[in-house]
Design an enzyme around this catalytic site. Structure first.
Site, mmCIF file in Angstrom:
data_model
loop_
_atom_site.group_PDB
_atom_site.id
_atom_site.type_symbol
_atom_site.label_atom_id
_atom_site.label_comp_id
_atom_site.label_asym_id
_atom_site.label_seq_id
_atom_site.Cartn_x
_atom_site.Cartn_y
_atom_site.Cartn_z
ATOM 1 N N ASP A 16 88.872 -53.963 -65.524
ATOM 2 C CA ASP A 16 89.331 -55.236 -65.950
ATOM 3 C C ASP A 16 90.488 -55.001 -66.658
ATOM 4 O O ASP A 16 91.625 -55.789 -66.378
ATOM 5 C CB ASP A 16 88.171 -55.924 -66.742
ATOM 6 C CG ASP A 16 87.041 -56.367 -66.014
ATOM 7 O OD1 ASP A 16 86.676 -55.672 -64.776
ATOM 8 O OD2 ASP A 16 86.437 -57.358 -66.501
ATOM 9 N N SER A 179 78.458 -53.698 -65.661
ATOM 10 C CA SER A 179 79.432 -54.101 -66.949
ATOM 11 C C SER A 179 78.725 -53.513 -68.204
ATOM 12 O O SER A 179 77.545 -53.866 -68.574
ATOM 13 C CB SER A 179 79.386 -55.510 -67.045
ATOM 14 O OG SER A 179 80.108 -56.067 -68.224
#
Length: 403
Positions: A16, A179
């Site tokens: 990200d 994540s």
């Protein structure tokens, strides 16, 4: 609007923030300074520097914040015995204000007009980062790419990475990773199969703890020393805050302590499911309550338990730097004046249990509670008047109701 000439990005080097770094450079056409906080996430951080250099970053900050994290954020929170929704030890929540503090500090140092973060538009972290920045320096602009760009899915993120030749990390199975957030206090894992709360979490999700079933068949006994509410030693050995938590993480992980499969209520209004591992923190919470049990006055202990959910909620929701959290912290810290001594615990098959506790400041009196004759005069007849006075309102209530 003043043109943004420099941005400080909270940068992990993961997918990200690697994409966000490229996007910021393209979108704003300005210098981006990267800041990576070493919070004890358990991974080598020099590759993060190499990734930033490959993206043309000239000013790369990797700052060791482990001691500050534990001493100034984790320990104050543990003095309160803070648990969000009765279970979560706030491992991600408590790291965000520290990261924001240093983001603001670096922005001031380098003369940046803005800071940026990689929190998604659905999560709690965007709130935590931005409320902290608001409290510390309202003049700094906050850039949240997940709320600005047109990328809306993990698949689109991967396509952007491929287009711009950004390496995509993979897990041990060769798949896109979960994540994951990690620091000295905990690891949290979300996404993929975990998004269905009806699915059992696969074994490979867990990173810091063995399955309690596979933990040693022999209990391990440890002793933790406390001074004014903070842990200072393990088995008689004095340690710095970060070293102490690291030691307890190893002990707890070996015995499968601190696993939590939780569906929680996010501040922004949705429910989410995560797997948390907090081995050292779980041991410390148990030990801290153990030493408080003999050193805190009853009313003080009960008051702490009453305000704890509010305190924990403030941290979870991002209000670490808010005046109400600081007010509660002052009350909590005052309560810890005499919370000193030692607690001995048994670690076994996923549990940490207190087996003994001792303090030079103890309020416990064996002479008062013994069933035998004692040196302290206690008139058993006093209990009769005590009970009668406390029963007065109940007798009045019963008479009115015809009982």
């Amino acid at each position: 609007m003043t043109k943004i000439e420099k941005i400080v990005l909270s940068y992990s080097g993961g997918l990200d923030t690697s994409i966000i770094l490229k996007w910021l450079q393209e979108t704003y056409g300005c210098e981006v300074v990267t800041f990576t906080a070493d919070l004890g996430q358990g991974e080598e951080l020099e590759p993060v520097r190499a990734k930033a250099e490959m993206s043309g970053v000239k000013d790369i900050r990797i700052v060791d914040l482990r001691e500050e994290f534990v001493s100034d954020f984790v320990f104050p929170m543990l003095r309160a015995n803070a648990l969000y929704e009765g279970q979560y030890l706030l491992g991600s929540s408590i790291a965000r204000p520290l990261i924001a503090k240093h983001l603001v500090g670096i922005a001031r140092e380098v003369g940046a007009h803005a800071v940026a973060h990689g929190a998604t538009g659905k999560g709690n972290d965007q709130v935590r980062f931005e409320l902290a920045v608001n409290a510390l320096d309202p003049s700094i602009k906050i850039i949240a790419p997940w709320r600005q760009w047109n990328i809306r899915s993990r698949m689109q993120l991967l396509e952007y990475a491929e287009k711009h030749h950004i390496p995509v990390p993979s897990d041990k199975r060769g798949e896109a990773p979960f994540s994951i957030d990690a620091n000295l206090l905990h690891t949290s894992t979300e996404g993929k199969i975990l998004e269905n709360p009806a699915e059992v979490a696969p074994d490979h999700v867990y990173q810091r703890t063995v399955d309690p079933v596979d933990a040693p068949d022999t209990p391990e006994i440890i002793t933790i020393g406390f001074e004014r509410g903070d842990p200072v030693s393990v088995n008689g050995k004095s340690m710095t805050p970060a070293a102490l938590l690291t030691e307890l993480n190893g002990l707890g992980g070996r015995h499968g302590i601190g696993r939590l499969d939780l569906v929680e209520n996010r501040f922004i209004g949705m429910k989410s499911r995560g797997i948390y591992e907090t081995p050292g923190g779980t041991i410390l919470l148990t030990a801290h309550r153990g030493i408080e049990s003999i050193t805190l006055d009853r009313a003080a202990a009960h008051l702490k338990d009453e305000i704890m959910p509010r305190y924990a909620e403030l941290i979870y929701n991002g209000f670490w730097f808010a005046p109400e959290r600081e007010m509660l912290q002052a009350l909590i810290d005052q309560s810890q004046t005499f919370v000193s001594g030692e607690v001995t615990l048994r670690l076994y098959k996923g549990s940490a249990s207190v087996v003994s506790r001792a303090s030079p400041c103890s309020l416990y009196s064996a002479d008062l509670v013994t069933f035998e004759e004692s040196a302290i005069a206690y008139d058993h007849h006093d209990a009769e008047g005590f009970i009668r006075l406390n029963g007065l309102r109940l007798r009045s209530w019963a008479a009115r109701n015809g009982r």
